[in-house]
Design an enzyme around this catalytic site. Structure first.
Site, mmCIF file in Angstrom:
data_model
loop_
_atom_site.group_PDB
_atom_site.id
_atom_site.type_symbol
_atom_site.label_atom_id
_atom_site.label_comp_id
_atom_site.label_asym_id
_atom_site.label_seq_id
_atom_site.Cartn_x
_atom_site.Cartn_y
_atom_site.Cartn_z
ATOM 1 N N ASN A 14 0.767 -1.325 0.025
ATOM 2 C CA ASN A 14 -0.130 -0.468 -0.195
ATOM 3 C C ASN A 14 1.152 1.323 0.035
ATOM 4 O O ASN A 14 0.701 2.027 -0.157
ATOM 5 C CB ASN A 14 -0.899 -0.034 1.719
ATOM 6 C CG ASN A 14 -2.232 -1.206 0.523
ATOM 7 O OD1 ASN A 14 -2.776 -0.722 -0.162
ATOM 8 N ND2 ASN A 14 -2.023 -2.138 1.887
ATOM 9 N N HIS A 109 -8.275 -0.767 5.657
ATOM 10 C CA HIS A 109 -8.356 -2.100 5.914
ATOM 11 C C HIS A 109 -9.390 -3.281 5.247
ATOM 12 O O HIS A 109 -9.933 -2.497 4.636
ATOM 13 C CB HIS A 109 -9.789 -1.866 7.725
ATOM 14 C CG HIS A 109 -10.344 -3.214 7.790
ATOM 15 N ND1 HIS A 109 -9.659 -4.145 9.040
ATOM 16 C CD2 HIS A 109 -11.070 -4.261 7.351
ATOM 17 C CE1 HIS A 109 -10.118 -4.743 9.252
ATOM 18 N NE2 HIS A 109 -11.174 -5.088 8.838
#
Ligand code: GRF
Length: 206
Positions: A14, A109
Site C-alpha cells: 500500500n 482495512h
C-alpha cells in the site's frame, strides 16, 4: 503540497501504491518519513529505493505503549506531517497518538467495515473470516483513525467479488489489487486537495 508520514511493519504494497501515485503526479504531497517498528520490514527497502527518509522505532525500546506512542508523536511533529498513513502497521497505539492527530491519520482495512473488523481481524484472518461466513462480496475500507480499532469515519470503500474456490490468500491478493491499491492513494489525493470534510461520523467529499 502536504507532508505525509507512514507507519509500516511489513511488505508495504500500500505504501508502494501511494509512492507510485505521488510519482505519477496524482497526489499533491510528498512522503517525508516512513517509520517501521521492525528493522526487517520490506517497506523500508521500498522507501530507500525512492530516496524517502525512513527510520526504525521499536516497541521494545520504550517502557510501555504510551511512551512508544509519545515517541511517534514527537517524531511526526518534528517532521511536520499533515497526514499519517497506517500502511500495514501491526502495533496498537495508545489513544494519545490518535488524540494528537485528529482526522489526520488514515488506515486501510481489507474488508467492508463494519464487517470483519476490530480486534483480531488483521492480515489473513480477515479473509478467512469472510470465507467462513460465506459472503459473496468483500472489499476494502479507508478510514480516519480514532481511539478504537477500525472505528473512525469512513472515507472510501470498494467492493470485491468473492469466488467459490477462493482461499484466504487468493482473496487477499484480489482485495489488494482491485481495492486497496486503488482507494488508499485516492483517499490520500482527496485529503491533499482539501476535499475531505469530517462531520461527526461521516466524511463528506467536497
Ligand atoms: C493490507 O492488507 C492492509 O489492508 C492491512 O495490512 C495489509 C498491509 O499490506 N491494513 P502491505 O504492507 O501494504 O502490503
Amino acid at each position: 503540497m502536504i507532508r505525509i508520514g507512514a507507519l509500516v511493519s511489513g511488505g508495504g504494497t500500500n505504501l508502494q501504491a501511494v509512492i507510485d501515485n505521488i510519482n505519477e503526479g496524482k497526489i499533491n504531497g510528498s512522503l517525508v518519513s516512513v517509520v517501521s517498528n521492525k528493522e526487517n520490514a520490506y517497506a523500508l527497502e521500498r522507501a530507500a529505493k525512492y530516496g524517502i527518509e525512513s527510520t526504525v522505532i521499536r516497541v521494545k525500546d520504550y517502557p510501555d505503549r504510551k511512551a512508544y506512542s509519545e515517541a511517534l508523536i514527537k517524531h511526526f511533529k518534528e517532521k511536520q506531517a499533515d497526514l499519517i498513513l497506517l500502511a500495514g502497521f501491526m502495533v496498537i497505539l495508545d489513544p494519545v497518538f490518535t488524540d494528537a492527530f485528529p482526522n489526520m491519520i488514515m488506515n486501510i482495512h481489507p474488508a467492508l467495515i463494519p464487517s470483519f473488523c476490530g480486534e483480531g481481524f488483521y492480515g489473513l484472518h480477515v479473509h478467512e473470516a469472510a470465507l467462513k461466513k460465506g459472503v459473496k462480496v468483500t472489499g476494502a475500507t479507508v478510514h480516519f483513525v480514532d481511539g478504537k480499532a477500525d472505528n473512525g469515519p469512513i472515507i472510501l470503500q470498494k467492493a470485491v467479488e468473492v469466488k467459490d474456490d477462493d482461499t484466504a490468500e487468493v482473496l487477499q491478493k484480489r482485495v489488494m489489487e482491485e481495492a486497496e491499491w486503488i482507494i488508499y492513494p485516492k483517499a490520500v489525493a482527496l485529503f491533499a486537495e482539501g476535499r475531505l470534510k469530517v462531520e461527526g461520523n461521516k466524511v463528506i467529499r467536497l
